[in-house]
Design an enzyme around this catalytic site. Structure first.
Site, PDB file in Angstrom:
ATOM      1  CE  LYS A  11      44.132  21.726  25.338  1.00 36.44           C
ATOM      2  NZ  LYS A  11      43.972  20.883  26.172  1.00 36.44           N
ATOM      3  CE  LYS A  57      41.783  27.418  25.450  1.00 41.07           C
ATOM      4  NZ  LYS A  57      42.116  26.103  25.843  1.00 41.07           N
ATOM      5  N   GLY A  76      43.976  24.590  21.277  1.00 38.01           N
ATOM      6  CA  GLY A  76      42.411  24.082  21.288  1.00 38.01           C
ATOM      7  C   GLY A  76      41.910  23.929  22.398  1.00 38.01           C
ATOM      8  CB  ALA A  77      38.774  23.909  23.973  1.00 39.02           C
ATOM      9  CG  ASP A 107      43.903  27.432  29.145  1.00 38.33           C
ATOM     10  OD1 ASP A 107      44.229  27.172  30.368  1.00 38.33           O
ATOM     11  OD2 ASP A 107      43.616  26.632  28.450  1.00 38.33           O
TER      12      ASP A 107
END
Ligand SMILES: Nc1ncnc2c1ncn2[C@@H]1O[C@H](COP(=O)(O)OP(=O)(O)O)[C@@H](O)[C@H]1O
Ligand SMILES: [Mg+2]
Length: 234
Positions: free
Chosen positions: A16, A38, A114-115, A52
C-alpha cells in the site's frame, strides 16, 4: 465528484505504502496537486525513516511536515486498536475525518492509505472499512500477484461492497522475475471474472533501493492511470 482514493490491500505488507507513493507521483504528472494521508500507523516512531508516513513523505516527495500526513502514530508493531490500547490513547474518528477535510481543502486529490486490510480494527467499534465508508471515496485494492491472490482479492472486493464501499480497481504488486507460479498470467483474468473489478496493472518487484524515480516509472509503465483517473472521477 470524489476528491480522493482510499487505498487498502488484501493484507499487511502487500505494498500500500509503495503504491500510494507511486500513485501520488504518477498523478502529479497528470497535473494534479496530490496530498497523502495515513490516518493510523503503527510499528515505528512518527519520525522514524521506516514509518509509513516518513516513507510516503520521502518517496512521494512531500515537503509538508509529517504531522500533515499522519493523524495517529503508535510505536508498537501491532494493529491500530491494540497499539492505541497499549499507548492508552482513544482514537477519535472525528479527528481523522477532520484531518481528511483539511487535506481535501488543500489538494486536488488526496490519497488515504489504510492500515493492513479492510477488517483491521481501529477501535472496538470501528474498522478500516468503517473509516473508508465514512470518507466515502472510491477504493483501490492492492494485492499480490501470486497463487492465492484470487481468493484474497475477491473476498476483499465482496466485503467492500457488502459494507457499502466502492472498489474501483485492483493493482497487483511485487512480481519478481524469478516467480515461477503458473497462475500469475491468469490471476488478473480470474479476479476480473469473479469480482467484476478491473485489474489496473501488475507492478514488478524492484530489486534496488526504492527511489521516487523508480517508483514513478513503474507506475507509469505498468498501471493504467487513465482508467484509474476515469474511475475515480477526478
Ligand atoms: N514493487 C516493490 N518492489 C520492491 N519492494 C517493494 C515493492 N512493493 C513493496 N515493497 C517493499 O515491501 C515492503 C512492504 O510494502 P509496503 O508498501 O510497506 O506494504 P503495506 O503498506 O501494504 O504494508 C516494504 O519494505 C516495501 O519497501
Ligand atoms: Mg503501509
Amino acid at each position: 465528484m470524489s476528491k480522493g482514493i482510499f487505498i487498502t490491500a488484501t493484507g499487511t505488507g502487500i505494498g500500500k505504502t509503495v503504491i500510494t507513493a507511486g500513485l501520488a507521483l504518477a498523478l502529479r504528472d497528470y497535473g494534479y496537486d496530490v496530498g497523502i494521508l495515513k490516518p493510523v500507523q503503527s510499528g515505528h516512531a512518527l519520525d522514524s525513516p521506516e514509518s509509513d508516513g516518513m516513507v510516503l513523505k520521502k518517496l512521494a516527495q512531500i515537503t509538508a511536515p509529517i504531522e500533515e500526513i499522519v493523524t495517529y502514530s503508535f510505536s508498537e508493531p501491532v494493529a491500530p486498536q491494540l497499539a492505541a490500547e497499549i499507548a492508552a490513547v482513544e482514537i477519535d474518528r472525528m479527528r481523522i475525518l477532520q484531518h481528511v477535510e483539511e487535506r481535501k481543502a488543500k489538494h486536488d486529490v488526496v490519497l488515504v492509505e489504510g492500515a493492513g486490510g479492510l477488517m483491521v480494527p481501529i477501535r472496538h467499534d470501528y474498522s478500516v472499512a468503517d473509516l473508508a465508508k465514512e470518507i466515502g471515496w472510491p477504493l483501490l485494492i492492492i494485492a499480490n500477484p501470486l497463487l492465492g491472490t484470487v481468493n484474497h482479492t475477491v473476498l476483499t472486493t465482496f466485503v467492500a461492497r457488502q459494507m457499502g464501499l466502492h472498489p474501483v480497481g485492483v493493482i497487483l504488486n511485487g512480481l519478481r522475475e524469478t516467480d515461477q507460479d503458473l497462475s500469475v498470467e491468469h490471476n488478473s483474468r480470474f479476479i476480473e471474472q469473479m469480482a467484476q473489478i478491473p485489474v489496473l496493472g501488475t507492478v514488478p518487484w524492484l530489486e534496488a533501493d526504492l527511489s521516487s524515480h523508480m517508483v514513478r516509472q513503474v507506475m507509469r509503465q505498468n498501471v493504467n492511470m487513465t482508467e484509474l483517473i476515469k474511475s475515480i472521477d477526478l
